[in-house]
Write an enzyme that holds these catalytic residues in place. Structure first.
Site, PDB file in Angstrom:
ATOM      1  N   SER A   1       0.828  -1.199   0.000  1.00  0.00           N
ATOM      2  CA  SER A   1       0.000   0.000   0.000  1.00  0.00           C
ATOM      3  C   SER A   1       0.871   1.262   0.000  1.00  0.00           C
ATOM      4  O   SER A   1       1.638   1.475  -0.922  1.00  0.00           O
ATOM      5  CB  SER A   1      -0.967  -0.050   1.186  1.00  0.00           C
ATOM      6  OG  SER A   1      -1.997   0.897   1.050  1.00  0.00           O
TER       7      SER A   1
ATOM      8  N   ASP B   1      -9.718  -3.945  -5.417  1.00  0.00           N
ATOM      9  CA  ASP B   1      -8.976  -2.903  -4.706  1.00  0.00           C
ATOM     10  C   ASP B   1      -9.163  -1.563  -5.419  1.00  0.00           C
ATOM     11  O   ASP B   1      -8.966  -1.483  -6.631  1.00  0.00           O
ATOM     12  CB  ASP B   1      -7.491  -3.275  -4.696  1.00  0.00           C
ATOM     13  CG  ASP B   1      -6.619  -2.309  -3.912  1.00  0.00           C
ATOM     14  OD1 ASP B   1      -7.142  -1.333  -3.340  1.00  0.00           O
ATOM     15  OD2 ASP B   1      -5.392  -2.541  -3.873  1.00  0.00           O
TER      16      ASP B   1
ATOM     17  N   HIS C   1      -7.997  -4.986  -1.354  1.00  0.00           N
ATOM     18  CA  HIS C   1      -6.834  -4.323  -0.757  1.00  0.00           C
ATOM     19  C   HIS C   1      -6.538  -4.977   0.591  1.00  0.00           C
ATOM     20  O   HIS C   1      -7.440  -5.342   1.341  1.00  0.00           O
ATOM     21  CB  HIS C   1      -7.138  -2.841  -0.557  1.00  0.00           C
ATOM     22  CG  HIS C   1      -5.946  -2.029  -0.174  1.00  0.00           C
ATOM     23  ND1 HIS C   1      -5.005  -1.622  -1.085  1.00  0.00           N
ATOM     24  CD2 HIS C   1      -5.533  -1.556   1.030  1.00  0.00           C
ATOM     25  CE1 HIS C   1      -4.063  -0.923  -0.469  1.00  0.00           C
ATOM     26  NE2 HIS C   1      -4.361  -0.879   0.823  1.00  0.00           N
TER      27      HIS C   1
END
Length: 358
Positions: free
Chosen positions: A202, A298, A328
């Site tokens: 991320s 995501d 995600h």
């Protein structure tokens, strides 16, 4: 009389739900998971959501657990992130040592994970996710342990400075400094100085991308590999995937906007600037080979896919894999089983294979 902090009840409920889920969810067959959520499949853009994740999302809604931005308080969000990820962390016994290394403005805490191998092994300098606002060494301890053990590599997890106390570009500066330190101290760690890679999930993927870019521009040796796990690469663009998955898939638009405001607010960095969004860089040539992992559900999917394509167009060797059924954060959800567990096994296997070839 002691007053509990406003988020105490939310933390307790979430903690209890996660602990129960960890004991139960991995043993529920996929067909029963579908039944438990009403028998409906969620299919978007031709991808069908993994039944384990569908059940978890339903459970999140049922407990009323909001996103990390729900409290509006960075410290409360950090506590929630640390607690939830530590619950999900695997109890993997690998030797670790906490160190403090020089940073650009202050000392940086790092944690070294040592693999059970003979002789020098590759080293992955790892930057945790959390929107540049939350996350730390503890929140990603389980993931780093798994990578160390299963990829048979050293891992150096970096506790870089967080916003809003330290806004952009503090996190990037810290991560570049940590990579520089690793280059000069790999032998001390027992690692192979000729096989040092960088990676992160991320926001950590964003930081890893910038370490590669800054290393090229500043004449620092390139890492042998950059591992970008569902990375955030464009803080400005509302892509199709950001719109499709704006709410209800763990990372909401509210969370993303909150993180970006805390990270950039009050600075002279625009969200579309190449100084914070690697996808806007004018030149991506000469960078380390990249492993890019994205997920079909995501909101960051499209920018990750676009970055992989842009790297490839610039002549960078790219191994890009999209896990269509996942969301995600699937690496942190892997202990619940299902497609996330299969994906993290494939991810770590790819990391090991690429380091072996380097």
């Amino acid at each position: 009389m002691t007053t509990k902090p406003p988020n105490a009840r939310s933390l307790a409920v979430t903690n209890a739900a996660l602990r129960v889920g960890l004991k139960v969810v991995p043993w529920i067959p996929p067909w029963l998971k579908r039944v438990l959520v009403g028998g409906k499949r969620i299919t978007i853009d031709g991808n069908t959501l993994d039944p384990t994740l569908q059940l978890m999302l339903a459970g999140q809604r049922g407990t009323g657990a909001g996103g990390l931005s729900a409290s509006g308080d960075p410290e409360a969000a950090r506590a929630l992130m640390r607690m939830s990820h530590s619950v999900l962390g695997n109890d993997i016994a690998v030797p670790t040592k906490d160190l403090t290394i020089p940073g650009p403005d202050c000392p940086l805490p790092v944690r070294h994970y040592r693999p059970d191998v003979e002789g020098p092994a590759p080293l992955l300098v790892f930057f945790h996710g959390g929107g540049f606002v939350v996350g730390d060494i503890e929140s990603h301890d389980g993931l780093c342990r798994m990578i160390c053990r299963d990829a048979a590599i050293h891992v150096l997890s970096v506790d870089y400075r967080l916003a809003p106390e330290h806004k952009a570009p503090a996190a990037v500066e810290d991560c570049v400094a940590a990579y520089r330190w690793a280059l000069g101290h790999a032998v001390e760690l027992g690692a192979d100085p000729s096989r040092i890679g960088i990676g992160g999930d991320s926001a950590g993927g964003n930081l890893a991308a910038f370490v590669a870019l800054r290393s090229r521009d500043e004449g620092i040796p390139q890492p042998v590999l950059q591992v970008l796990l569902y990375p955030v690469l464009d803080l400005s663009e509302e892509t199709r995937s950001r719109k499709l998955f704006s709410d209800g898939f763990f990372l909401s638009k509210q969370d993303r906007d909150w993180f970006t405001d805390l990270y950039l607010g009050g600075t002279d960095y625009a969200a579309a600037s190449a100084r914070v969004s690697p996808l806007h860089a004018d030149d991506l040539s000469g960078l380390a080979p990249a492993l890019v992992f994205t997920a079909g559900f995501d909101p960051l999917r499209d920018e990750g896919n676009a970055y992989a394509a842009a790297l490839r167009s610039a002549g960078v060797p790219v191994d890009h894999r999209q896990f269509d059924a996942l969301t995600h954060g699937f690496a942190s959800i892997a202990p619940f089983g299902g497609g996330s567990a299969e994906a993290i096994i494939a991810t770590i296997s790819a990391i090991r294979a690429h380091f072996t070839r380097s």
